[in-house]
Design a protein around this motif. Structure first.
Motif, PDB file in Angstrom:
ATOM      1  N   ASP A   1      35.782  37.458  39.973  1.00 14.57           N
ATOM      2  CA  ASP A   1      35.835  38.693  40.762  1.00 14.57           C
ATOM      3  C   ASP A   1      36.953  38.653  41.802  1.00 14.57           C
ATOM      4  OD1 ASP A   1      33.716  39.702  39.304  1.00 14.57           O
ATOM      5  OD2 ASP A   1      32.214  39.266  40.844  1.00 14.57           O
TER       6      ASP A   1
ATOM      7  N   ARG B   1      31.552  33.254  38.501  1.00 10.61           N
ATOM      8  CA  ARG B   1      31.719  34.705  38.612  1.00 10.61           C
ATOM      9  C   ARG B   1      32.485  35.085  39.873  1.00 10.61           C
ATOM     10  NH1 ARG B   1      32.928  38.916  36.080  1.00 10.61           N
ATOM     11  NH2 ARG B   1      31.475  38.331  34.459  1.00 10.61           N
TER      12      ARG B   1
ATOM     13  N   LYS C   1      39.727  41.356  41.230  1.00  6.29           N
ATOM     14  CA  LYS C   1      39.513  42.536  42.067  1.00  6.29           C
ATOM     15  C   LYS C   1      40.180  42.497  43.439  1.00  6.29           C
ATOM     16  CE  LYS C   1      35.146  43.452  39.772  1.00  6.29           C
ATOM     17  NZ  LYS C   1      33.698  43.460  39.879  1.00  6.29           N
TER      18      LYS C   1
END
Length: 88
Positions: A18, A14, A22
């Motif tokens: 991310d 994860r 992001k």
């Protein structure tokens, strides 16, 4: 105005998903981070829904590995570009 390219990021870690989705200012380059997933099956479902122009993925993932997922992406979206980032 030109259409923004759609990007999907698929990796079983994860924090990697991310970071890629992001932390990079994708919109500065005309790219929208449109979908993410943490395994190959979920990734393929997201790709079928989003129909991205670019996919960034790992090779080793649970449920469906990145190579098989890439094969299926090429059948579904032959114009999609797949970038494989892997420590495998």
């Amino acid at each position: 105005m030109e259409r923004m390219l759609k990007l999907c990021v698929i990796d079983d870690i994860r924090s990697v998903v991310d970071m890629i989705a992001k932390k990079i200012p994708w919109t500065d380059y005309g790219i929208e981070a449109a979908g993410t997933a943490t395994d190959g099956e979920e990734g393929l479902a997201v790709i079928e829904a989003v129909k991205p122009d670019i996919v960034i993925t790992d090779i080793r993932m649970p449920k469906l590995d990145g190579l098989e997922m890439t094969r299926r992406i090429m059948e579904l979206l032959p114009g999609c570009k797949v970038i494989i980032l892997s420590a495998y």
